[in-house]
Write a protein that holds these residues in place. Structure first.
Motif, PDB file in Angstrom:
ATOM      1  N   LEU A 196      27.816 -20.456 -15.954  1.00 31.67           N
ATOM      2  CA  LEU A 196      27.732 -19.063 -16.531  1.00 31.67           C
ATOM      3  C   LEU A 196      26.065 -19.050 -16.874  1.00 31.67           C
ATOM      4  N   ALA A 197      25.533 -19.922 -17.477  1.00 32.21           N
ATOM      5  CA  ALA A 197      24.178 -20.184 -17.686  1.00 32.21           C
ATOM      6  C   ALA A 197      23.450 -19.709 -16.468  1.00 32.21           C
ATOM      7  N   GLU A 198      23.921 -20.574 -15.529  1.00 32.55           N
ATOM      8  CA  GLU A 198      23.029 -20.355 -14.061  1.00 32.55           C
ATOM      9  C   GLU A 198      23.031 -19.152 -13.604  1.00 32.55           C
ATOM     10  N   ASP A 199      24.289 -18.516 -13.845  1.00 30.91           N
ATOM     11  CA  ASP A 199      24.242 -17.283 -13.156  1.00 30.91           C
ATOM     12  C   ASP A 199      23.534 -16.176 -13.904  1.00 30.91           C
ATOM     13  N   ARG A 200      23.398 -16.332 -15.080  1.00 30.43           N
ATOM     14  CA  ARG A 200      22.613 -15.236 -15.908  1.00 30.43           C
ATOM     15  C   ARG A 200      21.181 -15.533 -15.636  1.00 30.43           C
ATOM     16  N   ASP A 201      20.819 -16.895 -15.550  1.00 31.66           N
ATOM     17  CA  ASP A 201      19.312 -17.210 -14.881  1.00 31.66           C
ATOM     18  C   ASP A 201      19.114 -16.184 -13.387  1.00 31.66           C
ATOM     19  N   ALA A 202      20.113 -16.838 -12.649  1.00 27.97           N
ATOM     20  CA  ALA A 202      19.828 -16.051 -11.604  1.00 27.97           C
ATOM     21  C   ALA A 202      19.841 -14.561 -11.450  1.00 27.97           C
ATOM     22  N   VAL A 203      20.544 -13.785 -12.535  1.00 31.37           N
ATOM     23  CA  VAL A 203      20.496 -12.461 -12.633  1.00 31.37           C
ATOM     24  C   VAL A 203      18.873 -12.102 -13.265  1.00 31.37           C
ATOM     25  N   SER A 204      18.590 -12.847 -14.000  1.00 30.20           N
ATOM     26  CA  SER A 204      17.102 -12.432 -14.751  1.00 30.20           C
ATOM     27  C   SER A 204      16.106 -12.679 -13.672  1.00 30.20           C
ATOM     28  N   GLU A 205      16.373 -13.767 -12.787  1.00 33.55           N
ATOM     29  CA  GLU A 205      15.334 -13.883 -11.537  1.00 33.55           C
ATOM     30  C   GLU A 205      15.429 -12.789 -10.579  1.00 33.55           C
ATOM     31  N   GLN A 206      16.596 -12.197 -10.282  1.00 29.05           N
ATOM     32  CA  GLN A 206      16.814 -11.017  -9.507  1.00 29.05           C
ATOM     33  C   GLN A 206      16.243  -9.717 -10.033  1.00 29.05           C
ATOM     34  N   LYS A 207      16.467  -9.919 -11.346  1.00 27.80           N
ATOM     35  CA  LYS A 207      15.948  -8.622 -11.882  1.00 27.80           C
ATOM     36  C   LYS A 207      14.353  -8.438 -11.809  1.00 27.80           C
ATOM     37  N   SER A 208      13.559  -9.847 -11.916  1.00 29.27           N
ATOM     38  CA  SER A 208      12.188  -9.882 -11.765  1.00 29.27           C
ATOM     39  C   SER A 208      11.642  -9.594 -10.388  1.00 29.27           C
ATOM     40  N   THR A 209      12.697 -10.093  -9.233  1.00 27.70           N
ATOM     41  CA  THR A 209      12.194  -9.743  -7.976  1.00 27.70           C
ATOM     42  C   THR A 209      12.307  -8.197  -7.783  1.00 27.70           C
ATOM     43  N   LEU A 210      13.231  -7.542  -8.261  1.00 29.43           N
ATOM     44  CA  LEU A 210      13.649  -6.286  -8.049  1.00 29.43           C
ATOM     45  C   LEU A 210      12.514  -5.453  -8.685  1.00 29.43           C
ATOM     46  N   SER A 211      12.146  -5.855 -10.153  1.00 27.32           N
ATOM     47  CA  SER A 211      10.776  -5.364 -10.636  1.00 27.32           C
ATOM     48  C   SER A 211       9.491  -5.171  -9.585  1.00 27.32           C
ATOM     49  N   ALA A 212       9.498  -6.661  -9.172  1.00 25.92           N
ATOM     50  CA  ALA A 212       8.145  -6.832  -8.165  1.00 25.92           C
ATOM     51  C   ALA A 212       8.189  -6.016  -6.766  1.00 25.92           C
ATOM     52  N   PHE A 213       9.626  -5.829  -6.484  1.00 24.98           N
ATOM     53  CA  PHE A 213       9.539  -4.739  -5.033  1.00 24.98           C
ATOM     54  C   PHE A 213       9.335  -3.424  -5.520  1.00 24.98           C
ATOM     55  N   GLN A 214       9.643  -3.042  -6.641  1.00 25.20           N
ATOM     56  CA  GLN A 214       9.434  -1.650  -7.050  1.00 25.20           C
ATOM     57  C   GLN A 214       7.942  -1.335  -7.211  1.00 25.20           C
ATOM     58  N   SER A 215       7.267  -2.341  -7.667  1.00 25.82           N
ATOM     59  CA  SER A 215       5.834  -2.234  -7.936  1.00 25.82           C
ATOM     60  C   SER A 215       4.996  -2.341  -6.206  1.00 25.82           C
ATOM     61  N   VAL A 216       5.890  -3.117  -5.324  1.00 27.48           N
ATOM     62  CA  VAL A 216       5.282  -2.998  -3.936  1.00 27.48           C
ATOM     63  C   VAL A 216       5.428  -1.754  -3.595  1.00 27.48           C
ATOM     64  N   LEU A 217       6.661  -1.076  -3.646  1.00 27.00           N
ATOM     65  CA  LEU A 217       6.850   0.147  -2.981  1.00 27.00           C
ATOM     66  C   LEU A 217       5.667   1.213  -3.781  1.00 27.00           C
ATOM     67  N   VAL A 218       5.466   1.198  -4.770  1.00 26.27           N
ATOM     68  CA  VAL A 218       4.389   2.032  -5.599  1.00 26.27           C
ATOM     69  C   VAL A 218       3.076   1.712  -4.556  1.00 26.27           C
ATOM     70  N   GLY A 219       2.552   0.655  -4.494  1.00 28.56           N
ATOM     71  CA  GLY A 219       1.595   0.181  -3.508  1.00 28.56           C
ATOM     72  C   GLY A 219       1.528   0.672  -2.209  1.00 28.56           C
ATOM     73  N   GLN A 220       2.619   0.525  -1.459  1.00 28.88           N
ATOM     74  CA  GLN A 220       2.828   0.845  -0.118  1.00 28.88           C
ATOM     75  C   GLN A 220       2.818   2.568   0.061  1.00 28.88           C
ATOM     76  N   ARG A 221       3.396   3.017  -0.904  1.00 30.99           N
ATOM     77  CA  ARG A 221       3.285   4.756  -0.653  1.00 30.99           C
ATOM     78  C   ARG A 221       1.865   5.035  -1.199  1.00 30.99           C
ATOM     79  N   ALA A 222       1.231   4.432  -2.028  1.00 30.94           N
ATOM     80  CA  ALA A 222      -0.192   4.731  -2.038  1.00 30.94           C
ATOM     81  C   ALA A 222      -1.206   4.592  -0.833  1.00 30.94           C
ATOM     82  N   VAL A 223      -0.836   3.785  -0.075  1.00 32.47           N
ATOM     83  CA  VAL A 223      -1.329   3.284   1.033  1.00 32.47           C
ATOM     84  C   VAL A 223      -0.930   4.216   2.211  1.00 32.47           C
TER      85      VAL A 223
END
Length: 427
Positions: free
Chosen positions: A161-188
């Motif tokens: 359960l602890a590993e799964d929760r760490d994985a969720v946290s990591e995926q949320k960070s990845t999701l946040s990074a992708f959303q930042s990337v999307l902002v940059g790509q739209r600006a380009v």
């Protein structure tokens, strides 16, 4: 029975989510292939003489590629969201298992307590015969063993359960990074549209006007290089190799999107190297032909289409960012980022179409700092990557260098010749 039905429904939902994730990954793979085709088309356009027609074609194809980049990022966001949902289901399932195991342990403990409350004499005289006494003892031992097993299972479920929760946290960070990337790509993408509109307005769709603009840029660039080279050649600096990593140590990673760098290996025949390098460091044949005022090239150029993600080659702190295009007639680095690393090196990334970081930002290795482009003086979209000995580089307003210059208010990194290092020695 209810627990079995819940587990079956959970498995069905997990299978459906996994199927959706696999479908998203296939879409990403297909879009990556589309991007590769656009990159090949852009390379082909870049081989031809630069004309207004070819420049408009390049911008059109770049827009298609950037749109495909945006689609990839959107698919990755969807995939990451599904992964979070899938992990959430797994967490719910494990929490149910943990609660079931916990209740079983409590019941076992109560049974053991009841058994412990009876004295040995009571058990002996209360039994119908010796066989019954031994059966009771066996049941007690079995109960203890089962409780031990349930405790072990509970620990295992909690760890998972602890590993799964760490994985969720990591995926949320990845999701946040992708959303930042999307902002940059739209600006380009917006920048691409503005660039094409400005180009057509400046030239009024006439080739002769376009060539005049190109020639004016060449002259302004030559003037800038001469002014900068004269100043840098007068700066005193003694390089101390002991304060730097050893050449060949591989402390830097390539400063462009990993998937793009992997595709470079497929373009060896075009670039004559595995890394999409269009201009090497130092006294190159192009430098000897009269470029850079005969002083050699102060970095490495990577032929990267506009909108390719530019990455920090090593962890560090952003010293400053700038945009020489903000000053009319100043054809220099365009949009640039300077990062200072902890090992005595500093790196410059220039001709960007978009800057995604700011001064004093602390960056890990591989962080997206912006996107490649064609800003400043550039013969085509590329990344100019310069490496300095940190002790030798400084930021300078070019008006302090020379009173009469088109770049008077522009601030750029400046270093003595001896402070420039060959990036390939550290990649």
């Amino acid at each position: 029975m209810m627990l079995f039905l819940a587990a079956s429904a959970s498995a069905s939902t997990a299978d459906e989510l996994r199927s959706k994730i696999d479908a998203q990954n296939q879409k990403i793979k297909d879009l990556e292939q589309e991007i590769a085709r656009y990159e090949a088309e852009l390379i082909s356009i870049g081989k031809n003489k630069t004309t207004l027609e070819s420049e408009v074609a390049r911008l059109d194809t770049s827009r298609k590629k950037i749109n495909a980049d945006i689609s990839v990022t959107q698919q990755k966001i969807t995939s990451a969201t599904l992964e979070i949902e899938s992990l959430g289901g797994q967490i719910s399932d494990k929490e149910l298992r943990a609660e079931t195991a916990r209740q079983a342990i409590l019941e076992s403990m109560r049974s053991l307590q009841r058994a412990a409350d009876a004295t040995l004499v009571e058990k002996f005289f209360g039994a119908d015969d010796v066989a019954t006494l031994w059966e009771d003892a066996d049941r007690l031992l079995s109960l203890q063993n089962r409780m031990d097993t349930e405790i072990v299972e509970l620990h295992e479920v909690r760890e998972a359960l602890a590993e799964d929760r760490d994985a969720v946290s990591e995926q949320k960070s990845t999701l946040s990074a992708f959303q930042s990337v999307l902002v940059g790509q739209r600006a380009v993408l917006d920048q691409n549209r503005k660039e094409q509109a400005a180009l057509l307005q400046q030239t009024k769709s006439k080739e002769s006007e376009y060539q005049k603009i190109i020639e004016a840029k060449r002259e302004a660039r030559a003037q800038f290089e001469q002014e900068l080279n004269e100043f840098e050649s007068q700066l005193a600096f003694t390089l101390d190799p002991s304060k730097l990593p050893s050449p060949g140590s591989g402390v830097l990673q390539f400063p462009l999107d990993r998937s793009f760098m992997q595709r470079c290996a497929e373009r060896e025949r075009t670039f004559k190297n595995l890394y999409c390098i269009t201009q090497y460091f130092g006294d190159t044949a192009f430098a000897r032909s009269g470029a850079y005022n005969g002083k050699g090239h102060n970095g490495v150029d990577f032929g990267a289409p506009a909108g390719t993600a530019v990455l920090a080659a090593l962890s560090g702190t952003v010293v400053a960012t700038g945009n020489t295009d903000a000053f009319p007639g100043c054809y220099s680095y365009g949009k640039w980022v300077l990062i200072k690393h902890a090992n005595g090196l500093s790196s410059l990334y220039a001709h960007l179409s978009y800057i995604a970081v700011g001064a004093n930002d602390s960056l890990p290795t591989g962080a997206v700092i912006g996107y490649s482009g064609n800003t400043g003086y550039s013969t085509g979209p590329h990344l100019h990557f310069t490496l300095y000995a940190s002790e030798g580089v400084q930021l300078l307003k070019l008006g302090d260098l020379k009173a009469k210059t088109n770049c008077a208010q522009a601030v750029v990194p400046v270093a003595p010749t001896s402070a420039y290092l060959n990036p390939l020695s550290y990649l």
